[in-house]
Structures are given as structure tokens and as C-alpha cells.
Design a protein around this motif. Structure first.
Motif, mmCIF file in Angstrom:
data_model
loop_
_atom_site.group_PDB
_atom_site.id
_atom_site.type_symbol
_atom_site.label_atom_id
_atom_site.label_comp_id
_atom_site.label_asym_id
_atom_site.label_seq_id
_atom_site.Cartn_x
_atom_site.Cartn_y
_atom_site.Cartn_z
ATOM 1 N N VAL A 1 61.711 -44.621 -111.447
ATOM 2 C CA VAL A 1 60.306 -44.850 -111.768
ATOM 3 C C VAL A 1 59.474 -44.589 -110.510
ATOM 4 C CG1 VAL A 1 58.590 -46.559 -112.491
ATOM 5 C CG2 VAL A 1 60.881 -46.580 -113.525
ATOM 6 N N LEU A 2 58.506 -43.683 -110.631
ATOM 7 C CA LEU A 2 57.576 -43.393 -109.542
ATOM 8 C C LEU A 2 56.198 -43.863 -109.982
ATOM 9 C CD1 LEU A 2 56.730 -42.129 -106.846
ATOM 10 C CD2 LEU A 2 56.722 -39.891 -107.976
ATOM 11 N N GLU A 3 55.769 -45.007 -109.447
ATOM 12 C CA GLU A 3 54.508 -45.655 -109.838
ATOM 13 C C GLU A 3 53.964 -46.396 -108.631
ATOM 14 O OE1 GLU A 3 51.349 -47.046 -111.101
ATOM 15 O OE2 GLU A 3 52.408 -46.170 -112.812
ATOM 16 N N ASP A 4 52.721 -46.088 -108.242
ATOM 17 C CA ASP A 4 52.148 -46.711 -107.050
ATOM 18 C C ASP A 4 51.594 -48.109 -107.291
ATOM 19 O OD1 ASP A 4 50.125 -45.285 -108.534
ATOM 20 O OD2 ASP A 4 48.749 -45.679 -106.888
ATOM 21 N N ASP A 5 51.208 -48.429 -108.509
ATOM 22 C CA ASP A 5 50.648 -49.749 -108.799
ATOM 23 C C ASP A 5 51.788 -50.764 -108.920
ATOM 24 O OD1 ASP A 5 49.848 -52.014 -110.628
ATOM 25 O OD2 ASP A 5 47.896 -51.014 -110.407
ATOM 26 N N LYS A 6 51.813 -51.712 -107.978
ATOM 27 C CA LYS A 6 52.912 -52.684 -107.901
ATOM 28 C C LYS A 6 53.069 -53.479 -109.199
ATOM 29 C CE LYS A 6 54.379 -56.589 -104.991
ATOM 30 N NZ LYS A 6 54.411 -57.708 -105.909
ATOM 31 N N ASP A 7 51.972 -53.927 -109.782
ATOM 32 C CA ASP A 7 52.055 -54.728 -111.008
ATOM 33 C C ASP A 7 52.626 -53.919 -112.170
ATOM 34 O OD1 ASP A 7 51.005 -56.968 -109.698
ATOM 35 O OD2 ASP A 7 48.953 -56.411 -110.196
ATOM 36 N N ILE A 8 52.148 -52.697 -112.337
ATOM 37 C CA ILE A 8 52.658 -51.840 -113.420
ATOM 38 C C ILE A 8 54.129 -51.529 -113.182
ATOM 39 C CG2 ILE A 8 52.476 -49.556 -114.501
ATOM 40 C CD1 ILE A 8 49.429 -49.722 -113.967
ATOM 41 N N ARG A 9 54.474 -51.217 -111.930
ATOM 42 C CA ARG A 9 55.868 -50.904 -111.595
ATOM 43 C C ARG A 9 56.773 -52.085 -111.937
ATOM 44 N NH1 ARG A 9 54.850 -49.531 -106.696
ATOM 45 N NH2 ARG A 9 55.551 -51.432 -105.677
ATOM 46 N N GLU A 10 56.357 -53.294 -111.593
ATOM 47 C CA GLU A 10 57.179 -54.475 -111.878
ATOM 48 C C GLU A 10 57.302 -54.731 -113.376
ATOM 49 O OE1 GLU A 10 55.500 -57.644 -109.522
ATOM 50 O OE2 GLU A 10 56.403 -56.866 -107.677
ATOM 51 N N ILE A 11 56.230 -54.505 -114.133
ATOM 52 C CA ILE A 11 56.288 -54.676 -115.591
ATOM 53 C C ILE A 11 57.260 -53.657 -116.201
ATOM 54 C CG2 ILE A 11 54.963 -54.378 -117.729
ATOM 55 C CD1 ILE A 11 52.548 -55.600 -116.140
ATOM 56 N N ILE A 12 57.167 -52.408 -115.769
ATOM 57 C CA ILE A 12 58.071 -51.369 -116.282
ATOM 58 C C ILE A 12 59.513 -51.714 -115.941
ATOM 59 C CG2 ILE A 12 58.770 -48.952 -116.013
ATOM 60 C CD1 ILE A 12 55.735 -48.307 -115.719
ATOM 61 N N GLU A 13 59.761 -52.136 -114.702
ATOM 62 C CA GLU A 13 61.116 -52.535 -114.300
ATOM 63 C C GLU A 13 61.637 -53.637 -115.216
ATOM 64 O OE1 GLU A 13 61.250 -53.784 -110.198
ATOM 65 O OE2 GLU A 13 60.461 -51.860 -109.513
ATOM 66 N N MET A 14 60.825 -54.664 -115.429
ATOM 67 C CA MET A 14 61.233 -55.802 -116.251
ATOM 68 C C MET A 14 61.552 -55.353 -117.680
ATOM 69 S SD MET A 14 59.162 -59.371 -116.786
ATOM 70 C CE MET A 14 57.879 -58.595 -117.761
ATOM 71 N N ILE A 15 60.688 -54.541 -118.263
ATOM 72 C CA ILE A 15 60.888 -54.067 -119.637
ATOM 73 C C ILE A 15 62.184 -53.261 -119.736
ATOM 74 C CG2 ILE A 15 60.012 -52.457 -121.395
ATOM 75 C CD1 ILE A 15 57.149 -53.276 -120.369
ATOM 76 N N LEU A 16 62.370 -52.319 -118.822
ATOM 77 C CA LEU A 16 63.540 -51.442 -118.898
ATOM 78 C C LEU A 16 64.836 -52.175 -118.559
ATOM 79 C CD1 LEU A 16 62.036 -48.154 -117.412
ATOM 80 C CD2 LEU A 16 62.397 -48.753 -119.828
ATOM 81 N N GLU A 17 64.772 -53.112 -117.630
ATOM 82 C CA GLU A 17 65.973 -53.890 -117.321
ATOM 83 C C GLU A 17 66.367 -54.777 -118.495
ATOM 84 O OE1 GLU A 17 64.928 -55.664 -113.558
ATOM 85 O OE2 GLU A 17 65.520 -53.844 -112.460
#
Length: 121
Positions: free
Chosen positions: A7-23
């Protein structure tokens, strides 16, 4: 073994949400906040899917997508593009990504597109 998503995403909050969803969906997620960080990744590890934001502080995801599609070792790995500012049409005309996710994104749509792209790989 879990499928790996970069995942290449500069917005920390969006990146963490995507990580959580995919994990939660049992994927292994490796995240990057900039193009430079992404380019410095371990070249020996391979992803099963790339999820790239378009607008980044040090470049753009479309250029990264084009580079991945021109590289023999990554050309067949599916790429999904994400953006709040670009349109699906813009992305389709600029790089060979397998899909586009608009922001703000629908969680079910994100999960579906990731799953479909990995299954068709």
C-alpha cells in the motif's frame, strides 16, 4: 500463506484504516508513505497486489504504476489506483491499472476489488 499487498498512501489515517481492513481480511500488508520509501523496499520480496494513491508528496502513483508495468518482475502483478482527485477515466488513460478506488472509499468495494484482483492474478 497470506497474500501480500503493498500500500502506497501518504495520509497516515487512511493508510492505517486500509491496513486494518485488509489485515482483517487475512492479507499481509506492507505500507509506504512516499514514493521514495516505496522505491527503497526490498527488491527480493514480491507483492501479490499494489494499492497506490495517485497524489503523493514526492511524486505520483500513476508514475509508479507505469514503472511497475514496465518492469519484467512486476508487470503481471495487479495494481489498484486510489484517489480523491482523479477519475477512473484519467487512470485508465494513463496506466495499465486493474482498477480504481475513489476516495472516500466504500469498505466493501475496497475488499471486493482487492479480492477480485488477487484471484485473477
Amino acid at each position: 500463506m497470506a497474500k501480500k499487498i503493498y500500500v502506497l498512501e501518504d495520509d497516515k489515517d487512511i493508510r492505517e484504516i486500509i491496513e486494518m481492513i485488509l489485515e482483517e481480511e487475512k492479507y499481509e500488508v506492507v505500507s509506504f508513505s512516499s514514493v521514495n520509501e516505496f522505491m527503497a523496499k526490498d527488491k527480493h520480496e514480491q507483492a501479490d497486489l499494489f494499492l497506490l494513491d495517485i497524489r503523493l508528496p514526492d511524486g505520483n502513483g500513476i508514475s509508479v504504476c507505469e514503472m511497475l508495468k514496465k518492469n519484467y518482475s512486476t508487470e503481471k502483478i495487479p495494481v489498484l489506483m486510489m484517489s480523491a482527485h482523479s477519475s477512473k477515466k484519467e487512470v485508465e488513460n494513463s496506466c495499465s491499472a486493474q482498477g480504481f478506488i475513489g476516495k472516500p472509499f466504500d469498505i466493501d468495494n475496497l475488499i471486493d476489488q482487492v479480492g477480485q484482483s488477487i484471484r485473477h492474478n
